[in-house]
Design an enzyme around this catalytic site. Structure first.
Site, mmCIF file in Angstrom:
data_model
loop_
_atom_site.group_PDB
_atom_site.id
_atom_site.type_symbol
_atom_site.label_atom_id
_atom_site.label_comp_id
_atom_site.label_asym_id
_atom_site.label_seq_id
_atom_site.Cartn_x
_atom_site.Cartn_y
_atom_site.Cartn_z
ATOM 1 N N ASP A 138 55.297 45.718 27.409
ATOM 2 C CA ASP A 138 54.884 47.145 27.905
ATOM 3 C C ASP A 138 55.865 48.050 27.042
ATOM 4 O O ASP A 138 57.044 47.573 26.535
ATOM 5 C CB ASP A 138 55.054 47.215 29.462
HETATM 6 C C1 BGC Z 1 52.903 51.940 30.929
HETATM 7 C C2 BGC Z 1 51.692 51.039 30.081
HETATM 8 C C3 BGC Z 1 50.980 51.804 28.875
HETATM 9 C C4 BGC Z 1 52.173 52.138 28.022
HETATM 10 C C5 BGC Z 1 51.615 53.062 26.637
HETATM 11 C C6 BGC Z 1 53.708 52.367 29.825
HETATM 12 O O1 BGC Z 1 54.590 53.301 30.376
HETATM 13 O O2 BGC Z 1 53.416 51.378 31.787
HETATM 14 O O3 BGC Z 1 50.685 51.029 31.207
HETATM 15 O O4 BGC Z 1 50.154 51.051 28.423
HETATM 16 O O5 BGC Z 1 53.092 52.952 28.545
HETATM 17 O O6 BGC Z 1 51.325 54.114 27.309
#
Ligand code: BGC
Length: 820
Positions: A239
């Site tokens: 993530d």
């Molecule tokens: C989120 C993810 C997301 C990523 C990119 C993170 O803060 O938890 O679900 O894909 O950001 O935007």
């Protein structure tokens, strides 16, 4: 060898693997380490020496935003994941996936950062709207359809967030303490099912820690369970900003650290190999998986992509509308004036009420945000569908207590200047929201030369009165409205969430008296201070605005008048971005503002009051027994208002069934989402959702699986033969319809260590009036198994079970007892 688990590698798989090995052999250590590190917010570096193009990733899950975070690059916005799950239709989820692959291809995206398959452990979870269900089986089925659909279009997925990212409070650091049994039976189960059914090309590991190990380093869950036991052969991306270490992440099974350019991989990883902290063979495994992904999506020369012919084009607007109406859950439809309140009788006059009826809330906040090219609000949808002169509109209550993004009435551009004040570039800005990531800057501008960004232009007020202006974001700002400077200073925060500019509250900084139709100039200048070692090259801030606030009692009184004058009142109530979003959990389940008062007042004035609930997850409905009908519409996507008109007028029936129990916070069994001293214990173990309501013998407002259509069904028979259940049902109502036949399994001898009953299978069937239809539903072996903590394996629990064919958890129609 990479192939679908349980299948043999095809010649095409073998050819791709050969191309991967060939490419791998030609890379030196530094290039390999570089490939595993994001080069910017969304991409991996290209390696021209092996014919590898740059891999592009993008959120997910209701649309494909692309690499730019702006309304200038619009995307189809489908209904929220809760809505998709409410269709109980994996085939429809598949079609959603096909559309998303088409969107991804249009935007040059190779991997969609979706689906989110964490569970609705608690209704307070801030990203509840972005996950499917409280039930692992339903989640796994919808997720499988979605992943298979996206990948049938040649685009990869990253099933996320692996695992137990079920709340937002302290999400970067929380240590979730979860028993192995609860992990296996609940939280891992959707991932396992999707790996088995749909063979995802990727997984995203979560921010949180599970049982003491952060998920980007969780060797046991990633390498042993996901890859070892389940045979997952895709890549594992962190993530965003989740990876904390170099060695522990690599040995913990993390392949790619996102975003870049500052990551724990790249040079640091090459250094770790040279220092002997990790072996080059371990690094090669990760590189192999990234190259395999590149081969699958068609960006590695010499390898044929999995999909050479993209599926037939899909009409995104039509599909968004279809999914929306199939997702709407009619939880109550009482007789008003001798007939069910819905569908509306032809010629009925309607008073449409609610701020969200005009300014629809079509999606949840955070990384799931996309910018649709258009939005059909309930007001737009009903205006188009109802005969002229039969619809009135009143705001009634406005739940948006805070400032919103400056958009309606604003004509803005962003002006970039260097340190000497010289303009070095401009970009038109559809709203006051600026979010430039990585190298996405206006032409001619670089991060080195950029000193200030001024969002500037005109505002033509829609109403006369006191207008409030403000900002969202951190750093140094100057705000000027109509020639007067109202703020010139610094905004700071005490949170360490790097995404605070997305999720933080807007701050009011100026109140100005303005006249309807008279333009004024506005300007917000931000001094760009990007630290050289900042983990993200991202520029994000927002010019915010709020129109004149009316007296809430006066608004309600106006709505009551409108309701009195019409045959039917349709009240749209909603949550706001400050209630449901990524980045924080909910504090309560109440509708914000005076909306409950509004519904009560309108219902008292007109017995034919229909309430439309526009929220991605459960809200309390304290007035639900006093209104004629309640329709839950989730975050319905860009065509929500058109779908609402279809359902209210009855051209289509509402097709949804609750994918999650709908109850009050005081009754909800699992409500702890905030850690204590960094730890959040999943005390409830395997009892979440309806499993927990059953255990506590509590009755929710509306049970799991509940939802009414516009016809009636008689359940005639249930035959269970071996592991197949056949349910015969008859449409005994006045019109054609679709029914979701649900199968629940309950041990006949209750065992307090097991849930009282659980969903074991489901199917949707269609029938014309008077006709019967058969649902044939397989009972999976897993439905009879529990995780044996001592043995460390699944145990098949023999004995007698009652199988109920049901319209909802609490509406069993025919039952059979089986012995296994
Ligand atoms: C989120 C993810 C997301 C990523 C990119 C993170 O803060 O938890 O679900 O894909 O950001 O935007």
């Amino acid at each position: 060898m990479a192939a679908t688990p349980g299948t043999h590698p095809t010649p095409a798989d073998e050819a791709r693997e050969a191309a991967v090995e060939k490419a791998l052999a030609r890379l030196d250590l530094d290039a390999k380490a570089r490939l595993l590190a994001g080069q910017d917010m969304w991409t991996l570096p290209a390696l021209p020496e092996i014919g590898l193009a740059s891999l592009v990733m993008s959120d997910g899950p209701i649309g494909v935003r692309g690499v730019r975070w702006t309304a200038e690059d619009p995307s189809v916005a489908l209904p929220s994941p809760t809505a998709l799950a409410a269709t109980w239709d994996p085939e429809l989820a598949h079609r959603a996936g096909v559309l998303l692959a088409q969107e991804a291809r249009r935007k040059g995206v190779h991997v969609l950062l979706a689906p989110t398959v964490n569970l609705h452990r608690s209704p307070l979870g801030g990203r509840h709207f972005e996950a499917y269900s409280e039930d692992p089986y339903l989640t796994g089925e919808i997720g499988s359809g979605y992943v298979a659909g996206v990948q049938s279009g040649g685009v990869g997925t990253t099933v996320k967030h692996f695992v137990a990212n079920d709340a937002e409070t302290d999400r970067f650091t929380v240590n979730n303490l979860v028993s192995e049994r609860a992990l296996r039976e609940l939280y891992l189960a959707p991932f396992e099912a999707i790996v088995a059914n749909a063979h995802p090309w990727g997984i995203m590991t979560a921010y949180n820690t599970v049982n003491g190990t952060t998920m980007t380093e969780h060797r046991y869950l990633v390498n042993e369970v996901l890859r070892g036991e389940w045979g997952f052969d895709g890549f594992n991306v962190s993530d965003w900003l989740a990876a904390r270490s170099t060695t522990a992440a690599l040995t913990g099974g993390l392949d790619v650290a996102m975003p870049g350019p500052v990551t724990v991989y790249g040079e640091a990883l090459a250094g770790a190999v040279r220092a002997g902290e990790v072996t080059e063979a371990e690094l090669d495994e990760a590189v192999r998986r990234v190259l395999r992904l590149a081969a699958r999506v068609g960006i590695l020369e010499g390898a044929d992509p999995v999909v050479t012919e993209p599926p037939a084009p899909v009409d995104g607007d039509a599909l968004a509308r279809e999914i929306a109406r199939r997702s709407f859950v009619l939880v109550r439809n009482e007789a008003a004036g001798g007939r069910a309140a819905l569908p509306l009788e032809q010629g009925t006059t309607v008073a449409l009420i609610g701020a969200a009826a005009r300014d629809a809330r079509v999606l949840g906040g955070g990384s799931a945000t996309v910018f649709p090219a258009h939005v059909v609000s309930p007001l737009d949808g009903l205006t188009a569908a109802l005969p002229e002169g039969t619809l009135t509109y009143a705001v009634g209550a406005d739940p948006n207590e805070e400032l919103g993004v400056a958009d309606k009435g604003f004509t803005l551009e962003a002006v970039c200047r260097d340190i000497s004040g010289t303009v070095i570039g401009t970009r038109s800005s559809p709203s006051g929201h600026i979010q430039w990531m990585g190298s996405d800057l206006p032409d001619g501008v670089t991060h080195t030369t950029l000193h200030t960004v001024e969002v500037t232009g005109t505002f033509v007020p829609r109403e006369t009165g006191t207008h409030t202006f403000g900002i969202k974001g951190l750093g140094t700002y100057t705000l000027t409205v109509d020639g007067t400077t109202h703020f010139d200073g610094v905004r700071s925060t005490d949170t360490d969430d790097p995404f605070v500019s997305f999720f933080g509250a807007p701050v009011p900084l100026a109140q100005v008296e303005l006249t309807e139709g008279t333009p004024v100039r506005v300007s917000l200048t931000h001094v760009v201070e990007l630290a050289a070692d900042a983990p993200l090259t991202m520029l994000a801030f927002t010019l915010c605005h709020q129109g004149p606030q009316r007296d809430p009692d006066e608004l309600i009184a106006e709505a009551v008048e409108a309701a009195r004058a019409a045959d039917t009142a349709v009240v749209v109530v909603a949550t706001t971005e400050r209630v449901e979003s990524e980045g924080f959990d909910r504090k309560d389940l109440r509708l914000p503002g005076r909306q409950d008062d509004l519904v009560r007042a309108v219902a008292a004035a007109n017995p034919a009051t229909i309430v439309v609930v526009n929220s991605g997850s459960p809200v309390e409905l304290p007035w639900c027994d006093d209104v004629a009908a309640v329709l839950l519409t989730w975050f319905p996507g860009q065509e929500g208002g058109a779908a609402l008109a279809d359902v209210l007028t009855g051209t289509h029936e509402p097709g949804g069934r609750l994918p999650t129990t709908w109850g009050t916070l005081s009754e909800a069994p699992v409500t702890r989402v905030a850690p204590t001293a960094g730890e959040l214990t999943y005390d409830e173990d395997v009892f979440i959702g309806y499993r927990a309501w059953d255990k506590e013998s509590r009755t929710p407002t509306y049970p799991f699986g509940h939802g009414l259509g516009y016809t009636d069904w008689t359940y005639e028979s249930l035959d269970v033969s071996g592991t197949t259940a056949t349910v015969r049902i008859r449409n005994t109502g006045p019109r054609a319809g679709r029914e979701t036949v649900q199968l629940y399994l309950a041990p006949t001898t209750p065992d307090e260590n097991r849930p009282a009953r659980w969903l074991a299978g489901f199917a949707t069937v269609e029938a014309a009036p008077g006709e019967s239809a058969e649902a044939v539903i397989a009972l999976p072996r897993r439905a009879f198994e529990i995780w044996d903590e001592t043995a460390g394996s699944w145990a098949y629990v023999k004995g007698a079970y009652e199988v109920a064919a049901a319209r909802s958890l609490d509406d069993p129609r025919v039952t059979a007892t089986i012995e296994v």
